[in-house]
Design an enzyme around this catalytic site. Structure first.
Site, PDB file in Angstrom:
ATOM      1  N   GLY A 226     -21.273   6.794   3.097  1.00  0.00           N
ATOM      2  CA  GLY A 226     -20.307   7.258   2.094  1.00  0.00           C
ATOM      3  C   GLY A 226     -20.831   7.037   0.693  1.00  0.00           C
TER       4      GLY A 226
ATOM      5  N   GLY B 179     -19.456   8.036  -2.249  1.00  0.00           N
ATOM      6  CA  GLY B 179     -18.384   8.451  -3.140  1.00  0.00           C
ATOM      7  C   GLY B 179     -18.264   7.559  -4.358  1.00  0.00           C
TER       8      GLY B 179
ATOM      9  CE  LYS C 249      -4.410   1.107   0.307  1.00  0.00           C
ATOM     10  NZ  LYS C 249      -5.532   0.434  -0.370  1.00  0.00           N
TER      11      LYS C 249
ATOM     12  CB  VAL D 281     -17.326   2.304  -3.591  1.00  0.00           C
ATOM     13  CG1 VAL D 281     -18.026   0.962  -3.449  1.00  0.00           C
ATOM     14  CG2 VAL D 281     -15.869   2.094  -4.002  1.00  0.00           C
TER      15      VAL D 281
HETATM   16  P1  NAI Z   1     -14.363   8.140  -1.975  1.00  0.00           P
HETATM   17  O1  NAI Z   1     -13.408   9.047  -1.274  1.00  0.00           O
HETATM   18  O2  NAI Z   1     -14.701   8.380  -3.394  1.00  0.00           O
HETATM   19  O3  NAI Z   1     -15.754   8.110  -1.191  1.00  0.00           O
HETATM   20  C1  NAI Z   1     -15.871   8.115   0.191  1.00  0.00           C
HETATM   21  C2  NAI Z   1     -17.064   8.995   0.524  1.00  0.00           C
HETATM   22  O4  NAI Z   1     -17.308   8.896   1.916  1.00  0.00           O
HETATM   23  C3  NAI Z   1     -16.828  10.461   0.206  1.00  0.00           C
HETATM   24  O5  NAI Z   1     -17.936  10.968  -0.535  1.00  0.00           O
HETATM   25  C4  NAI Z   1     -16.731  11.115   1.590  1.00  0.00           C
HETATM   26  O6  NAI Z   1     -17.240  12.434   1.597  1.00  0.00           O
HETATM   27  C5  NAI Z   1     -17.597  10.187   2.400  1.00  0.00           C
HETATM   28  N1  NAI Z   1     -17.338  10.175   3.850  1.00  0.00           N
HETATM   29  C6  NAI Z   1     -16.161  10.312   4.502  1.00  0.00           C
HETATM   30  N2  NAI Z   1     -16.369  10.206   5.839  1.00  0.00           N
HETATM   31  C7  NAI Z   1     -17.687   9.977   5.997  1.00  0.00           C
HETATM   32  C8  NAI Z   1     -18.527   9.785   7.124  1.00  0.00           C
HETATM   33  N3  NAI Z   1     -18.035   9.783   8.364  1.00  0.00           N
HETATM   34  N4  NAI Z   1     -19.849   9.577   6.921  1.00  0.00           N
HETATM   35  C9  NAI Z   1     -20.357   9.561   5.671  1.00  0.00           C
HETATM   36  N5  NAI Z   1     -19.616   9.755   4.573  1.00  0.00           N
HETATM   37  C10 NAI Z   1     -18.310   9.968   4.738  1.00  0.00           C
HETATM   38  O7  NAI Z   1     -13.790   6.665  -1.737  1.00  0.00           O
HETATM   39  P2  NAI Z   1     -14.239   5.359  -2.505  1.00  0.00           P
HETATM   40  O8  NAI Z   1     -13.323   5.099  -3.632  1.00  0.00           O
HETATM   41  O9  NAI Z   1     -15.704   5.385  -2.731  1.00  0.00           O
HETATM   42  O10 NAI Z   1     -13.894   4.248  -1.406  1.00  0.00           O
HETATM   43  C11 NAI Z   1     -14.714   4.081  -0.264  1.00  0.00           C
HETATM   44  C12 NAI Z   1     -14.066   3.046   0.640  1.00  0.00           C
HETATM   45  O11 NAI Z   1     -13.932   1.817  -0.046  1.00  0.00           O
HETATM   46  C13 NAI Z   1     -12.654   3.420   1.096  1.00  0.00           C
HETATM   47  O12 NAI Z   1     -12.468   2.962   2.422  1.00  0.00           O
HETATM   48  C14 NAI Z   1     -11.768   2.642   0.139  1.00  0.00           C
HETATM   49  O13 NAI Z   1     -10.512   2.335   0.738  1.00  0.00           O
HETATM   50  C15 NAI Z   1     -12.577   1.398  -0.057  1.00  0.00           C
HETATM   51  N6  NAI Z   1     -12.290   0.715  -1.318  1.00  0.00           N
HETATM   52  C16 NAI Z   1     -12.460   1.360  -2.499  1.00  0.00           C
HETATM   53  C17 NAI Z   1     -12.214   0.708  -3.685  1.00  0.00           C
HETATM   54  C18 NAI Z   1     -12.443   1.359  -4.993  1.00  0.00           C
HETATM   55  O14 NAI Z   1     -12.444   0.648  -6.001  1.00  0.00           O
HETATM   56  N7  NAI Z   1     -12.671   2.664  -5.024  1.00  0.00           N
HETATM   57  C19 NAI Z   1     -11.709  -0.682  -3.704  1.00  0.00           C
HETATM   58  C20 NAI Z   1     -11.624  -1.282  -2.414  1.00  0.00           C
HETATM   59  C21 NAI Z   1     -11.875  -0.577  -1.268  1.00  0.00           C
END
Ligand code: NAI
Length: 433
Positions: free
Chosen positions: A230, A232, A126, A234
């Site tokens: 969240g 975002g 990582k 995903v």
């Molecule tokens: P992202 O950063 O695009 O989305 C995360 C969302 O959560 C953001 O919109 C943020 O504003 C929101 N957020 C942060 N803290 C929060 C809270 N306390 N309450 C509600 N919303 C909150 O990240 P992404 O890519 O969607 O990833 C989400 C999770 O999944 C991360 O932990 C990442 O490590 C994990 N992940 C993502 C993968 C991918 O393909 N993008 C693959 C495997 C794991």
């Protein structure tokens, strides 16, 4: 000076005073200890060595202060028996050096388990960069340079770690990384990459939910209520896929007010969006059928677990348990079925890990992870893990972890324990000096 409690920015100043631009902390198997490249960072070697929770004889931790942008950049390599360490680079804010290092080693170990369970011939690694160190990233030119410097850093590691996108990093940022190293995946399709992995990740999480509901005899997702923390990269497509499955209601939360716009995007879906304060985990207590943490890690803790009402927790966020053993046991006591992140969120890495082998439309090597005919698909492996957990009295996370540990020690059939050989060579040739 207690290095572990310094802020990452103060740590960068400390390193500058000591004349250290790059350092490593490498596990020395023969001596049974962590070897530090510089006396100044010996206390960090001891911190890792004495830790019983997160440190797991990680093969190598490499850190630099980028020379132009001043950002603290790291590569954490856990175990490379199955192949070079693979996992994305996170750009995140940390209070202390200790929290920075812990996040890196926990995430790298999680990648070892995820890659092994997915059957990928990759080890676990990582990248972590500390926000708030060096120059800010709001100027696009500076941001590009931050990621270029990260690429140069990865090049210097000779391939023991192959990077990708992660939280805080975009596919565009990966273009800058790619400009400076071949040891990256998750680059834009325009330059031969697989692009954004988040949509397949969301599809995989849905398969995990379906397995959990079936295991509990609760049928399919149709008519169910799902709470998503969240919205975002995903979380957003997850809402869409759940809508396709005919869920009755979705409650989503985010800290970013702009996510409200999602409400209008799914006509006919009962979608409630709550904008919350950072640290507000109340969404987890929603009376839903499934809760999906898709924001940050560490949200399942002694504070939140007693409030859970849903019978199933299954989401994409990495490292959802604040303390893996303690909180896994708490979930079991509470009667909540928790499918571990590294079992269900594999599609991000599956989608990008083997980019160099090229692309096939509706690629069967990727699609099989999402179907129900391959015994190692997310759905089938989840069912198998749940059945074994029920039979043995262990938690699903324990069963999955034991299986992942076993698989992660299998040696790559062609390349052997290549990552360890590369790290050994970096040490011998004086990397960082
Ligand atoms: P992202 O950063 O695009 O989305 C995360 C969302 O959560 C953001 O919109 C943020 O504003 C929101 N957020 C942060 N803290 C929060 C809270 N306390 N309450 C509600 N919303 C909150 O990240 P992404 O890519 O969607 O990833 C989400 C999770 O999944 C991360 O932990 C990442 O490590 C994990 N992940 C993502 C993968 C991918 O393909 N993008 C693959 C495997 C794991």
């Amino acid at each position: 000076m207690d290095l572990r409690s310094l802020s990452p920015a103060a740590f960068c100043e400390f390193l500058a005073r000591e004349g250290v631009r790059r350092f490593y902390l490498v596990w020395d198997e023969a001596a049974g200890r962590v070897q530090a490249s510089h006396p100044a960072v010996e206390p960090l070697a001891r911190l890792l060595e004495e830790d019983r929770r997160d440190f797991d004889r990680h093969e190598g931790v490499f850190v630099q202060v980028a020379s132009e942008t001043g950002v603290l950049q790291g590569a954490f390599v856990h175990r490379t028996c199955r192949g070079q360490g693979a996992g994305g680079v996170r750009y995140w804010r940390y209070e202390t050096v200790e929290s920075y290092l812990r996040d890196g080693i926990r995430l790298a170990r999680g990648m070892t388990h995820k890659n092994a369970l997915a059957g990928l011939w990759w080890g676990g690694g990582k990248g972590v960069m500390a926000r708030g160190t060096g120059l800010g990233s709001s100027d696009p030119a500076v941001r590009r340079r931050i990621y270029e410097e990260y690429g140069e850093f990865i090049t210097s590691l000779q391939g023991c770690y192959v990077t990708a996108e992660d939280v805080g990093t975009s596919v565009e940022d990966m273009t800058a990384v790619f400009r400076c190293t071949r040891f990256t995946t998750c680059i834009p399709p325009a330059v031969g990459g697989s692009g954004n992995p988040s949509v397949p990740t969301a599809r995989g999480v849905v398969r995990g939910m379906e397995a959990a509901l079936r295991h509990l005899g609760r049928g399919t997702l149709a008519g169910k209520t799902v709470a998503v923390q969240g919205l975002g990269h995903v979380g957003e497509p997850l809402v869409g896929f759940l809508a396709e499955k005919g869920v009755a209601k979705i409650v989503g939360s985010d800290i970013d007010a702009s996510r409200r716009e999602l409400a209008g995007r799914f006509p006919g879906l009962d979608l409630e969006i709550r904008i919350v304060e950072r640290g507000d985990n109340s969404i987890l207590a929603e009376p839903a059928d499934v809760v999906a943490p898709c924001a940050t890690g560490g949200v399942l803790s002694p504070q939140t677990i007693p409030t859970l009402q849903a019978p199933v927790v299954c989401g994409a966020a990495n490292n959802q348990l604040e303390d893996p053993e303690r909180d896994d046991a708490l979930l079991q006591e509470r009667g909540v079925l928790y499918l571990p992140d590294f079992l269900v969120n594999r599609m991000g890495i599956v989608n990008c890990a083997d980019e160099q082998y090229g692309y096939v439309a509706d690629d069967p090597r990727i699609e099989r992870h999402l179907g129900d005919t391959w015994d190692n698909s997310i759905y089938n492996l989840s069912l198998e893990v749940l059945e074994e957990a029920k039979r043995s009295g262990r938690t699903p996370a324990r069963v999955a972890l034991d299986l992942a540990e076993e698989r992660s020690r299998e040696i790559h059939p062609l390349w052997g324990h290549r990552g360890a050989a590369i790290i050994g060579s970096l040490v011998r040739t004086g990397w960082g000096r």
